[in-house]
Design a protein around this motif. Structure first.
Motif, PDB file in Angstrom:
ATOM      1  N   LYS A  53       0.835  -1.207   0.000  1.00  0.00           N
ATOM      2  CA  LYS A  53       0.000   0.000   0.000  1.00  0.00           C
ATOM      3  C   LYS A  53       0.869   1.256   0.000  1.00  0.00           C
ATOM      4  O   LYS A  53       0.566   2.231  -0.697  1.00  0.00           O
ATOM      5  N   TYR A  54       1.945   1.220   0.801  1.00  0.00           N
ATOM      6  CA  TYR A  54       2.854   2.371   0.820  1.00  0.00           C
ATOM      7  C   TYR A  54       3.479   2.597  -0.552  1.00  0.00           C
ATOM      8  O   TYR A  54       3.523   3.732  -1.050  1.00  0.00           O
ATOM      9  N   CYS A  55       3.985   1.541  -1.159  1.00  0.00           N
ATOM     10  CA  CYS A  55       4.664   1.688  -2.454  1.00  0.00           C
ATOM     11  C   CYS A  55       3.714   2.216  -3.529  1.00  0.00           C
ATOM     12  O   CYS A  55       4.082   3.085  -4.328  1.00  0.00           O
ATOM     13  N   LEU A  56       2.509   1.691  -3.557  1.00  0.00           N
ATOM     14  CA  LEU A  56       1.530   2.164  -4.540  1.00  0.00           C
ATOM     15  C   LEU A  56       1.180   3.623  -4.278  1.00  0.00           C
ATOM     16  O   LEU A  56       1.087   4.434  -5.216  1.00  0.00           O
ATOM     17  N   GLN A  57       0.992   3.964  -3.017  1.00  0.00           N
ATOM     18  CA  GLN A  57       0.653   5.341  -2.670  1.00  0.00           C
ATOM     19  C   GLN A  57       1.789   6.283  -3.026  1.00  0.00           C
ATOM     20  O   GLN A  57       1.562   7.380  -3.565  1.00  0.00           O
ATOM     21  N   ASP A  58       3.019   5.874  -2.738  1.00  0.00           N
ATOM     22  CA  ASP A  58       4.160   6.726  -3.041  1.00  0.00           C
ATOM     23  C   ASP A  58       4.307   6.955  -4.538  1.00  0.00           C
ATOM     24  O   ASP A  58       4.678   8.048  -4.980  1.00  0.00           O
ATOM     25  N   ALA A  59       3.991   5.918  -5.322  1.00  0.00           N
ATOM     26  CA  ALA A  59       4.062   6.046  -6.780  1.00  0.00           C
ATOM     27  C   ALA A  59       2.857   6.786  -7.343  1.00  0.00           C
ATOM     28  O   ALA A  59       2.860   7.167  -8.520  1.00  0.00           O
ATOM     29  N   GLY A  60       1.816   6.971  -6.537  1.00  0.00           N
ATOM     30  CA  GLY A  60       0.612   7.667  -6.989  1.00  0.00           C
ATOM     31  C   GLY A  60      -0.246   6.855  -7.936  1.00  0.00           C
ATOM     32  O   GLY A  60      -0.900   7.405  -8.831  1.00  0.00           O
ATOM     33  N   ILE A  61      -0.257   5.526  -7.729  1.00  0.00           N
ATOM     34  CA  ILE A  61      -1.021   4.649  -8.614  1.00  0.00           C
ATOM     35  C   ILE A  61      -1.831   3.661  -7.790  1.00  0.00           C
ATOM     36  O   ILE A  61      -1.736   3.610  -6.557  1.00  0.00           O
ATOM     37  N   ASN A  62      -2.626   2.858  -8.481  1.00  0.00           N
ATOM     38  CA  ASN A  62      -3.270   1.708  -7.849  1.00  0.00           C
ATOM     39  C   ASN A  62      -2.870   0.442  -8.600  1.00  0.00           C
ATOM     40  O   ASN A  62      -2.118   0.500  -9.579  1.00  0.00           O
ATOM     41  N   SER A  63      -3.361  -0.685  -8.166  1.00  0.00           N
ATOM     42  CA  SER A  63      -2.913  -1.956  -8.736  1.00  0.00           C
ATOM     43  C   SER A  63      -3.241  -2.085 -10.222  1.00  0.00           C
ATOM     44  O   SER A  63      -2.558  -2.816 -10.958  1.00  0.00           O
ATOM     45  N   ASP A  64      -4.255  -1.381 -10.699  1.00  0.00           N
ATOM     46  CA  ASP A  64      -4.597  -1.444 -12.133  1.00  0.00           C
ATOM     47  C   ASP A  64      -3.498  -0.844 -13.004  1.00  0.00           C
ATOM     48  O   ASP A  64      -3.416  -1.155 -14.201  1.00  0.00           O
ATOM     49  N   ASP A  65      -2.666   0.010 -12.414  1.00  0.00           N
ATOM     50  CA  ASP A  65      -1.614   0.663 -13.180  1.00  0.00           C
ATOM     51  C   ASP A  65      -0.334  -0.166 -13.269  1.00  0.00           C
ATOM     52  O   ASP A  65       0.618   0.232 -13.952  1.00  0.00           O
ATOM     53  N   LEU A  66      -0.299  -1.290 -12.577  1.00  0.00           N
ATOM     54  CA  LEU A  66       0.892  -2.128 -12.590  1.00  0.00           C
ATOM     55  C   LEU A  66       0.969  -2.935 -13.877  1.00  0.00           C
ATOM     56  O   LEU A  66      -0.026  -3.503 -14.334  1.00  0.00           O
ATOM     57  N   GLU A  67       2.156  -3.005 -14.436  1.00  0.00           N
ATOM     58  CA  GLU A  67       2.395  -3.823 -15.621  1.00  0.00           C
ATOM     59  C   GLU A  67       2.648  -5.277 -15.239  1.00  0.00           C
ATOM     60  O   GLU A  67       2.098  -6.207 -15.834  1.00  0.00           O
TER      61      GLU A  67
END
Length: 611
Positions: A53-67
């Protein structure tokens, strides 16, 4: 549907120890953290949902944005090893088998489903091998375009040691050593036998070693491990229990060394010190033999290290000084936490075949400052809400004020910027003190860290001054190299002092900076670079300018048995639980004398009771 043109890859390690997560944006490390920092459970092995959750928040994305999401090992291959091992010794080991199986059946075999369910990711999930993840975390993060790599740990799927070559964006494993033969598990066996906790107490064995003599080294070579000239080895498993049992060693091991394992927390004797020295020297000799062989086979100028054994900074220092390789790079999160970074790198460089260019000088770890950070506004809101007493310092006055407090023999909790990734405090979440005082080590060990008195502290030193104080000719930014204090800084011992044994050596000042000088005149060095941590560097600069010393004590901001602090709340509670004198949270300075007394009605105590 992806909402961004940038490409994000999430790396995950979990279910052994030190679960962690890392996120890459177009191949660059954006954030990384261990789960323990959020749950406050040391070496937390659970699925790192908070770190994710921290990593996604820091990157400003959610799981849908992951490749891609990558996991740091192959669970089914590891399960195969465990089953095969148990079946080979059945019915011996049934207790250990029954204890291990529920977690495997419920969680460890279903990582793909867990990732999909926990973070809602429906895309591609990769599973590199464990030691490939270790190697990738070291080579791809290193400053070298081409290098050899060497990984050493307890065990992955089958491999316990591996080596190979990295070229550009490619890596090739050339050979490995397989379970149950393991340098990491040999060291852990002695960690267990000397009364420390496996997977966390190994560095205590390393710190204890200089107090002993290598009296048991010949026994180790004769009975426990057969080492060849190329560093390959085979262990006599009749002395060990870790392959089938619930302990590391057995009765035959006990008989070899004259009795049962030391009870945890019982008095340390000269025997434990001699055992520590013996296994430390064996480890160093095996590592050097391996390195020589890797150099011969690969003919590379540089070497990259990862795996838990790569956290043995004494061995690392001797490897560097050996000159076998022109230079070495050690992954700051060399243990399993770093596997999260390694598997993400494999997805980016190997699976997606992206290019890689290294300049030969600068690594890609950003100083390991990859965790959460908190603004002054966030910190002030917390302090105001709790009614804590503080003073705000401006950026210009802060370094001088803290330098003055250190000079006055105060011990200070230093909380600045992003939290470090890996086991070392590097000036983000650090306890600092005066390196010139012979009393500092005792004070911090017994009154702040509440830990064994023999444990040494590391120095933080400006990068530009490192060779003035230590016998080393290059930076050591990640506290993973040990070197001696320079001869001109050492203090002469009397003939009587030279004859001391064991812990009697402890309270003798050995240099101009005695608080960071171990009993063998060594120190585990952190050099501070102005670009990666300006505020910490500024503090050292002022301390040097005013008091003639660019070195201070640096130890992790935590107490024994707890993870390094992450949030302002963690820092304040640690500050109040100990005998630290001051706490600096970004620009806010708190004095212990001005805080509420330690009684049950104090607000900070109510916070403590919620933990």
């Amino acid at each position: 549907m992806k909402l961004t043109l940038d490409m994000y890859i999430l790396g995950v390690s979990a279910y052994y120890h030190d679960s962690a997560t890392c996120i890459l944006k177009d191949g660059k490390i954006i954030a990384a953290a261990q789960e323990e920092r959020f749950t406050r459970k040391k070496h937390d092995q659970d699925f790192p949902i908070n770190a994710i959750k921290y990593c996604l928040q820091d990157a400003g994305i959610n799981s849908d944005d992951l490749e891609i999401v990558a996991f740091y090992d192959k669970p089914f291959l590891k399960f195969e090893r465990i089953l095969e091992n148990y079946l080979s010794f059945a019915p011996k080991g049934i207790s250990s088998f029954l204890k291990a199986m529920p977690l495997w059946i419920k969680k460890k075999l279903w990582i793909k489903t867990l990732i999909q369910d926990e973070i809602g990711f429906k895309g591609k999930i990769l599973f590199p091998e464990h030691h490939a993840s270790h190697a990738a975390s070291a080579f791809y993060a290193s400053p070298f375009q081409d290098a050899a790599f060497l990984t050493m740990d307890g065990v992955g799927e089958w491999a316990t040691t591996s080596y190979g070559i990295g070229n550009g964006n490619k890596m090739e494993v050339l050979a490995d050593i397989k379970f149950p033969n393991s340098l990491g598990l040999l060291y852990s066996a002695f960690t267990y036998y000397t009364g420390f906790r496996v997977n966390s107490g190994e560095y205590k064995v390393m710190g204890l070693a200089p107090y002993g003599e290598p009296k048991y080294k010949d026994l180790i070579y004769k009975h426990l491990i057969d080492v060849k000239d190329d560093g390959s080895f085979k262990m006599d498993m009749s002395y060990f229990d870790y392959n089938v049992g619930l302990t590391m060693t057995n009765k035959k091991f006990n008989d070899l060394f004259g009795g049962p394992a030391r009870e945890p927390e019982s008095e340390l004797t000269q025997k434990e010190m001699d055992l520590a020295r013996s296994v430390q020297e064996v480890t160093e000799e095996v590592v050097l033999k391996m390195a020589k062989h890797v150099k011969k086979v690969t003919n590379q100028k540089y070497l990259c290290l990862a795996g838990g054994v790569a956290l043995n900074c004494v061995a690392n220092g001797k490897l560097l000084r050996s000159g076998i390789f022109d230079d070495i790079f050690i992954q700051p999160a060399a243990g399993d936490a770093g596997g999260a970074l390694g598997c993400a790198y494999i997805a980016w460089y190997q699976h997606l075949d992206n290019g890689r260019i290294a300049d030969g000088k600068t690594d890609f770890m950003n100083g390991a400052y990859l965790g959460p950070e908190f603004s002054n506004d966030e910190i002030k809101r917390y302090l105001d809400e709790k009614g804590y007493v503080f003073k705000k310092l401006n950026d210009d006055e802060l370094p001088e004020k803290i330098a003055d407090l250190i000079n006055e023999q105060n011990v200070i909790g230093w909380f600045q910027g992003r939290m470090e990734f890996g086991p070392r405090a590097l000036g983000g979440r650090t306890i600092i003190g005066d390196s010139r005082s012979a009393e500092t080590q005792k004070t911090i060990n017994l009154k702040i860290k509440y830990r064994e008195s023999f444990r040494p502290f590391a120095p933080s030193i400006r990068e530009e001054n490192i060779s003035e104080y230590f016998d080393i000719d290059r930076p050591s930014p990640y506290m993973l190299l040990v070197a001696d204090v320079s001869k001109d800084k050492q203090l002469h011992m009397t003939e009587e002092q030279e004859s001391y044994f064991g812990l009697k050596k402890l309270n003798i000042a050995r240099s101009e900076v005695p608080a960071i000088t171990h009993v063998d005149y060594s120190a585990r060095i952190q050099s501070v670079n102005k670009q990666t941590n300006k505020r910490y560097h500024d503090l050292l600069t002022v301390f040097n300018d005013k008091y003639g010393c660019p070195v201070i004590v640096n130890t992790s901001f935590n107490v024994r048995g707890e993870p390094i602090v992450c949030t302002p709340r963690d820092a304040y509670l640690c500050f109040m639980r100990t005998e630290m004198d001051y706490l600096i949270l970004n620009n806010y300075l708190l004095s212990k004398k001005e805080q509420k007394r330690l009684d049950k009605d104090s607000d900070w105590m109510s916070e403590f009771e919620l933990d």
